[in-house]
Design an enzyme around this catalytic site. Sequence first.
Site: not given
Length: 943
Positions: A169, A605
């Site tokens: 990440h 998204k």
Amino acid sequence: MSDSSPSRGAASWRPSISIVDHIHIDDAGRALTEPLRNDIRLLGTILGDTVRTHSGDDIFELVEGSRKDAFRIRRGELDRDKLADRYTDIDIAVAMPIIRAFSHFALLANLAEDIHRERRRRIHVRAGDPPQVSSLANTYAALAKAGLDDAAVGKALADATVVPVITAHPTETRRRSVFEAQHRITDLLRQHLRQDPTPEEDAAIIEGIRRQILILWQTALIRLERPRIEDEIRTGLRYYDAAFFEVVPKINTQVRQALRAAYPAAGITDDPMIRMGSWIGGDRDGNPYVTDEVVSFSTTMAARTAIGHYLEQLEVLGQEVSLSTRLTVPYDELYALTGSSPEDPSADEPYRVALRHIRSRLAAKATAMFGEDVMRTSDLYLVDGSAPYDTADELLVDLDIIDAALRANHDEIIADDRLRTLREGVRTFGFNLYGLDMRQNSDMHEEVVAELIAWAGVHPDYASLDEDERVALLSAELTSRRPLIGPDAELSELATKELAIVRAAAKAVALYGPEAVPNYIISMCTSVSDMLEAMILLKEAGLFDPNDGSPRSTVRVVPLFETIEDLQQGAATILAALEVPFYRKLVQSQQGIQEIMLGYSDSNKDGGYMAANWALYRGELDLVEAAKKAGIRLRLFHGRGGTVGRGGGPSYDAILAQPPGAVQGSLRITEQGEVIAAKYSEPVKAARNLETLLAATIESSLLDVEGLGDDSESAYRDMDEIAALARSAYSKLVHETPGFVEYFTTSTPLSEIGALNIGSRPSARKQTTAISDLRAIPWVLSWSQSRVMLPGWYGTGSAFEQWIDGDETKLATLRRYYEEWPFFTSVMSNMAQVMAKSDMGLAHRYAQLVPDEELRDKVFGMIVDEHERTIDMYFKITGTDDLLADNSALKRSVYNRFPYLEPLNLLQIELLRQFRAGEDSPRIRRGIQLTMNGLATALRNSG
């Protein structure tokens, strides 16, 4: 609610209500959090003293003034502009220590909150309160209450597996030195909590904390250069020594013992329920830096970590188990293990002799795999010429002999300590440590397979074939042992690289066992041919063998359904794949299990929060039904991110919110970024969070947790309608508003995420400005940093408002779903958590970074309107006026320390303005990166 509309524009907009007005702390709540506030004050005071001593009074006054102003802003006593004006045109030399101070404070406050959770749990245990929900003790009580018989438990938990899969990440860039300083401060705080120290002891603890905070203050929080994948691999491995080696074996042992005691005829096996997985080094979807060397590095470092741990534990165990034959009963199998005799004077301490023998064989294995100089070993425990173990099972057999010898001598208390943890560790981690998943995008597979097929003369233009023709061609190749290419094939750079990567995976399987690379995941999987194309690569590398009509492969092919349309078509895709004869045989040879990964990020998204969550639920229902129809077992892999916009939120609630039949004893789930540090950085936290995953998996597998009864079909129809309305509202902004992409890229730090060496992976799969090509992490991270948190709520308020349309009966229906349906409860609760972390006042200031005033006013106005509408609908449905009424821990965090985020946000905005105006100095870049890291630390699940 305030009357906000796009026509008023971002330039003139002012919040009439602060988000903390929707979070209520009563006197009882304040009393419960007083110890936490005391800890935060202690750490904050020490940090302030450190800043004053080492950065000077002027910097200290700037930091302290910013802190006081931030709280005045929260109380409505100061306009935010006053603090922002203080930072206008600020010199980076002045800004940097302020950023560092508030970033360090966020880190320290996290530690204080973790300690406070421990404190609260200890209070409940001492008071004799019922087991905490989400604990295994509570789960066992729920199973007992349900009156389940042994056969039902055994069937549901056959091959039960829970696998947290660690992934990289971009905001988790803390260095090991920072990580270790956090550990030391946590230990000191724990001493402060658990002891009743004398004044002298207390002073020593405080002095120790002061020393560690000073070290932390003078240690760089982040690296200067972009982290390489190798750095991310090492970061992921850090958690094994920190927690996993200690905690995972113990939990596996405890849950097995508890279930066997309660259900003795259930046939609970010795197989560990918790295993570990990783994507770091195997996930090359959109990451050009993953190569065959990286795959080898990841699998080799994992194996070295596992075997190195076993060697260390064997050495310590040999020092501990000094039992003499003069004082214990000889055990023949123990002597047989080493080839020694009870009459041999050197075998007076047979356990030490046996452990020396085991360690010698393991060291020989390490030397054979990694070379002479890789594994450091003590000469005391090495015997020249020892035969290396072939597998971890052989090591386990020898350890079991020592265990049996101790138990035969009534030394169970010794056997149940370090030796049991080591035996369970070998059973859990093997020689591979974790399973490295491979992942690539289906488009890449198509391109490479087309080239291989053309080179082999099978078909000159694979891309021109329709789906049926592709499946027929690929099936023919996958039922033949003939390879498509030979060693002298002249291939493109892409094909050469992809084949090298899969061959590196095959080498790892040969070296470390089939568990080293268990899965091959296909991103953006939309068809059967997408699945078979990946298998062509596995076949070329030797990982798939047609085997004369009885196909076999230790690597599972795992389709990843990501977009809403893919989720809706997932069941049809799987059923079509199982109609291919050789593929069905392959699944049958793999215990009849088909694993499927569900993508939370791209579906969000694509269609927004509510539409994505419902598409996942509906998709799972369809997959469960398809598995029943096809007569196979389903294992779901949940690709959840840290933030709610990527499937985050409390793991226990999320698992219980799965539809009936979706868990079936097995669960794989990704763990990412700051969430990994928050959950697994030390044993107490790791144990609690792993226990939560197990508890929810067991309950979901054995109990009816959906709660809808006969009303399920009508509830599903209602959600179909609400999800469609939510997707429409979301699409109107994200996909249909001209200039939205420009607004997004200029009102958030998106472009800087790619430019500031944050993470090894590019922020987009392709060089494009399309939202669809943007990776989910920077999409969510950008909105989190700007405090809009858009992926976690946008479109939901409009959907509820339009669906209810003034009908009180429909409102009552949603209220009932909130009370009775875990899915709907979880969706609403997670949304409220996101909105509690949002701040339209700060978002308004980020909007000022958009040069186009008309675009700025239009888009920000739409965002504000929907934000207020969503909060309003949440209150109507839940019957509360408190966003965090059901999450006291987060309420404490938001109320007590979110004001400390204010300076970080305002300084980030100012530095972004300077950076975009041309002030491209290394210190400006580092300052922006530090604000990102500090905010991610404070928000705890920002990406």
